[in-house]
Design a protein around this motif. Structure first.
Motif, PDB file in Angstrom:
ATOM      1  N   HIS A 177       0.813  -1.216   0.000  1.00 14.48           N
ATOM      2  CA  HIS A 177       0.000   0.000   0.000  1.00 14.48           C
ATOM      3  C   HIS A 177       0.851   1.272   0.000  1.00 14.48           C
ATOM      4  CE1 HIS A 177      -3.433   2.586   0.782  1.00 14.48           C
ATOM      5  NE2 HIS A 177      -2.694   3.201   1.696  1.00 14.48           N
ATOM      6  N   ASN A 178       1.707   1.407   0.999  1.00 12.15           N
ATOM      7  CA  ASN A 178       2.452   2.664   1.156  1.00 12.15           C
ATOM      8  C   ASN A 178       3.452   2.903   0.033  1.00 12.15           C
ATOM      9  OD1 ASN A 178       1.056   2.484   3.522  1.00 12.15           O
ATOM     10  ND2 ASN A 178       2.834   2.510   4.873  1.00 12.15           N
ATOM     11  N   VAL A 179       4.064   1.829  -0.455  1.00  7.19           N
ATOM     12  CA  VAL A 179       5.094   1.987  -1.486  1.00  7.19           C
ATOM     13  C   VAL A 179       4.491   1.845  -2.886  1.00  7.19           C
ATOM     14  CG1 VAL A 179       7.277   1.108  -2.394  1.00  7.19           C
ATOM     15  CG2 VAL A 179       6.893   1.174   0.086  1.00  7.19           C
ATOM     16  N   LEU A 180       3.989   0.650  -3.199  1.00  4.87           N
ATOM     17  CA  LEU A 180       3.556   0.398  -4.577  1.00  4.87           C
ATOM     18  C   LEU A 180       2.320   1.196  -4.971  1.00  4.87           C
ATOM     19  CD1 LEU A 180       4.102  -3.454  -5.006  1.00  4.87           C
ATOM     20  CD2 LEU A 180       5.574  -1.573  -5.733  1.00  4.87           C
ATOM     21  N   HIS A 181       1.281   1.164  -4.133  1.00  4.55           N
ATOM     22  CA  HIS A 181       0.044   1.862  -4.505  1.00  4.55           C
ATOM     23  C   HIS A 181       0.254   3.368  -4.570  1.00  4.55           C
ATOM     24  CE1 HIS A 181      -4.029   3.308  -4.617  1.00  4.55           C
ATOM     25  NE2 HIS A 181      -3.955   3.802  -3.390  1.00  4.55           N
ATOM     26  N   HIS A 182       0.881   3.949  -3.556  1.00  4.42           N
ATOM     27  CA  HIS A 182       1.046   5.401  -3.535  1.00  4.42           C
ATOM     28  C   HIS A 182       2.036   5.884  -4.589  1.00  4.42           C
ATOM     29  CE1 HIS A 182      -1.194   7.280  -0.124  1.00  4.42           C
ATOM     30  NE2 HIS A 182      -1.413   6.001   0.137  1.00  4.42           N
ATOM     31  N   THR A 183       3.027   5.099  -4.906  1.00  5.17           N
ATOM     32  CA  THR A 183       4.014   5.504  -5.911  1.00  5.17           C
ATOM     33  C   THR A 183       3.468   5.380  -7.320  1.00  5.17           C
ATOM     34  OG1 THR A 183       5.809   4.783  -4.456  1.00  5.17           O
ATOM     35  CG2 THR A 183       6.358   5.102  -6.770  1.00  5.17           C
ATOM     36  N   ASN A 184       2.590   4.416  -7.543  1.00  9.90           N
ATOM     37  CA  ASN A 184       2.116   4.126  -8.904  1.00  9.90           C
ATOM     38  C   ASN A 184       0.607   4.293  -9.044  1.00  9.90           C
ATOM     39  OD1 ASN A 184       4.796   2.873  -9.864  1.00  9.90           O
ATOM     40  ND2 ASN A 184       4.303   1.628  -8.073  1.00  9.90           N
ATOM     41  N   THR A 185       0.021   5.216  -8.289  1.00 12.63           N
ATOM     42  CA  THR A 185      -1.434   5.372  -8.289  1.00 12.63           C
ATOM     43  C   THR A 185      -2.000   5.516  -9.698  1.00 12.63           C
ATOM     44  OG1 THR A 185      -1.286   6.504  -6.150  1.00 12.63           O
ATOM     45  CG2 THR A 185      -3.352   6.716  -7.366  1.00 12.63           C
ATOM     46  N   GLY A 186      -2.919   4.635 -10.041  1.00 14.14           N
ATOM     47  CA  GLY A 186      -3.592   4.722 -11.332  1.00 14.14           C
ATOM     48  C   GLY A 186      -2.806   4.184 -12.500  1.00 14.14           C
ATOM     49  N   GLU A 187      -1.593   3.684 -12.261  1.00  9.65           N
ATOM     50  CA  GLU A 187      -0.793   3.098 -13.326  1.00  9.65           C
ATOM     51  C   GLU A 187      -0.987   1.591 -13.343  1.00  9.65           C
ATOM     52  OE1 GLU A 187       3.305   4.299 -13.035  1.00  9.65           O
ATOM     53  OE2 GLU A 187       2.768   6.328 -12.427  1.00  9.65           O
ATOM     54  N   LEU A 188      -0.507   0.938 -14.388  1.00  6.50           N
ATOM     55  CA  LEU A 188      -0.653  -0.500 -14.477  1.00  6.50           C
ATOM     56  C   LEU A 188       0.107  -1.200 -13.360  1.00  6.50           C
ATOM     57  CD1 LEU A 188      -2.146  -2.460 -16.316  1.00  6.50           C
ATOM     58  CD2 LEU A 188      -0.040  -2.745 -17.635  1.00  6.50           C
ATOM     59  N   LYS A 189       1.141  -0.555 -12.811  1.00  2.00           N
ATOM     60  CA  LYS A 189       1.922  -1.124 -11.720  1.00  2.00           C
ATOM     61  C   LYS A 189       1.275  -0.901 -10.355  1.00  2.00           C
ATOM     62  CE  LYS A 189       6.178   0.207 -11.896  1.00  2.00           C
ATOM     63  NZ  LYS A 189       7.455   0.886 -12.209  1.00  2.00           N
ATOM     64  N   ASP A 190       0.135  -0.246 -10.307  1.00  3.75           N
ATOM     65  CA  ASP A 190      -0.601  -0.046  -9.060  1.00  3.75           C
ATOM     66  C   ASP A 190      -1.299  -1.367  -8.715  1.00  3.75           C
ATOM     67  OD1 ASP A 190      -2.305   0.618  -7.003  1.00  3.75           O
ATOM     68  OD2 ASP A 190      -3.235   2.322  -8.027  1.00  3.75           O
ATOM     69  N   PRO A 191      -0.922  -2.026  -7.605  1.00  2.00           N
ATOM     70  CA  PRO A 191      -1.545  -3.322  -7.284  1.00  2.00           C
ATOM     71  C   PRO A 191      -3.016  -3.208  -6.930  1.00  2.00           C
ATOM     72  CG  PRO A 191      -0.174  -2.582  -5.466  1.00  2.00           C
ATOM     73  CD  PRO A 191       0.082  -1.623  -6.600  1.00  2.00           C
TER      74      PRO A 191
END
Length: 386
Positions: A129-143
């Motif tokens: 959440h804190n790293v992947l989701h917030h860093t890649n919000t709305g991108e294909l890399k957003d889990p």
């Protein structure tokens, strides 16, 4: 009356991201200079809400009843709320903060079973959440990209009503069946290329062992074995009643958290992004374009929304105490209007309907390849290039 002239469609590429970001940083510096006891007092009060709810739930759990289920559920949701904001380092820089309210201590090690006894591993949650989701919000890399994660539902050749029922079933089971597996998956694969596609990504090693032994087993033993066992002195019927109430609370907790979490970044009026952000300024604008707020401004309403009704402010400043979101929200909304950035805010129920519409394939999210005007080169750099 003459017909209104058509308005120009919004183009994300026209935003002056740098100008927006400069004013955003000024707000942050102002808030950081004012952190103090009010933030800690509010955090402790929020913690007490959850403890009182849990106490009521336990005190009434000896017989099956909706009050016990709802109270236990609210206690569990409150621990989620605390983990979300403390885990984001929201209180690490508050003067005089007790160690237990810092990200390095809260829910870490044995404190997991005191602060946040949930289906998820705190370390896995923090990474997903804190790293992947917030860093890649709305991108294909957003889990947590809902439109991508529900691709299998969107593609089903069944009536929309059947798909909606499926989303409803997910809503009351999503923490163990979606969030725990997803956080473990991304955490075990950290440092590797997850290669997210519309079909997902490959399962990393040790996935099942970690999920079943470190996520499912501890939580199930605590809530569905340990909790009912407390009532055995009152007889087997009381223990069975406590189990029923705990299971009901689990469904309600899942539903509550799903309703306030799921719609935060989903809807036909919210953007997905086809390329990574090129700067911190562009990334900040994307957080606004890819997030949505619910109703804001009251203590009861904010608590009921688990303080996720300030999603835009939270994504701009994830490491800020939750009380500050309420204070800066009108300023952020005005700042977005000043720079022509859409600021989406609607009731929770309107956003849930838009989430379901996307999840079942009735509508799709907006797409943006580039956000913000191209940066002008410095005169000396331009001359050198020529």
């Amino acid at each position: 009356m003459p017909a209104a002239l058509p308005t120009e469609p919004f183009d994300p590429a026209t935003i002056d991201c740098d100008a927006f970001f400069r004013e955003l940083r000024a707000i942050r510096l102002e808030v950081e200079a004012d952190l103090g006891e009010d933030d800690l007092r509010h955090l402790r009060r929020t913690e007490r809400y959850g403890r009182v709810a849990t106490a009521i739930g336990l005190a009434t759990a000896w017989v099956p009843n909706p009050l016990s289920m709802a109270a236990l559920a609210l206690g569990r949701s409150t621990s989620w709320l605390l983990m979300h904001h403390v885990g984001h380092r929201g209180y690490d820089r508050v003067p005089g903060v007790p160690a237990r309210f810092t990200s390095r201590v809260f829910a870490m090690g044995w404190r997991r079973f005191v602060d946040w006894p949930d289906w998820m591993l705190p370390d896995a949650w923090n990474y997903e959440h804190n790293v992947l989701h917030h860093t890649n919000t709305g991108e294909l890399k957003d889990p947590d990209l809902v439109e991508r994660n529900t691709h299998w539902v969107r593609g089903l050749d069944v009536p929309d009503a059947v798909k909606a029922v499926g989303i409803g079933l997910l809503a009351v089971t999503w923490r163990p069946f979606y969030y725990a597996p997803n956080t473990v998956h991304t955490w075990l694969a950290r440092g590797q290329s997850l290669a997210f596609t519309e079909e997902g990504s490959q399962t990393p090693p040790r996935y099942k062992r970690t999920l079943y032994l470190r996520c499912y087993a501890p939580y199930a033993l605590l809530q569905f074995v340990g909790l009912p066992a407390l009532f055995l002195p009152l007889g087997p019927l009381a223990a069975a009643s406590a189990l029923v109430n705990s299971l009901g609370a689990e469904a309600l907790t899942n539903l509550h958290t799903f309703l306030v979490v799921g719609p935060n970044h989903t809807g036909a009026d919210i953007y997905r992004f086809d390329t990574p952000a090129s700067s911190k300024a562009e990334a900040a604008v994307r957080q606004v374009l890819g997030s949505v707020n619910y109703a804001t401004g009251t203590e009861l309403g904010d608590y009921a929304h688990l303080w996720l009704n300030y999603q835009i402010e939270h994504h701009l400043f994830p490491d800020m105490p939750m009380l500050r979101y309420r204070q800066i929200q009108p300023r952020i909304k005005a700042l977005c209007a000043k720079h022509g950035i859409p600021y989406v805010q609607e009731s929770l129920w309107s956003r849930v309907r838009k989430l379901v519409s996307v999840a079942i394939g009735r509508s799709s999210m907006k797409r943006a390849t580039r956000v913000g005007k191209p940066r002008e080169r410095e005169p000396r750099a331009a001359a050198a290039a020529e």
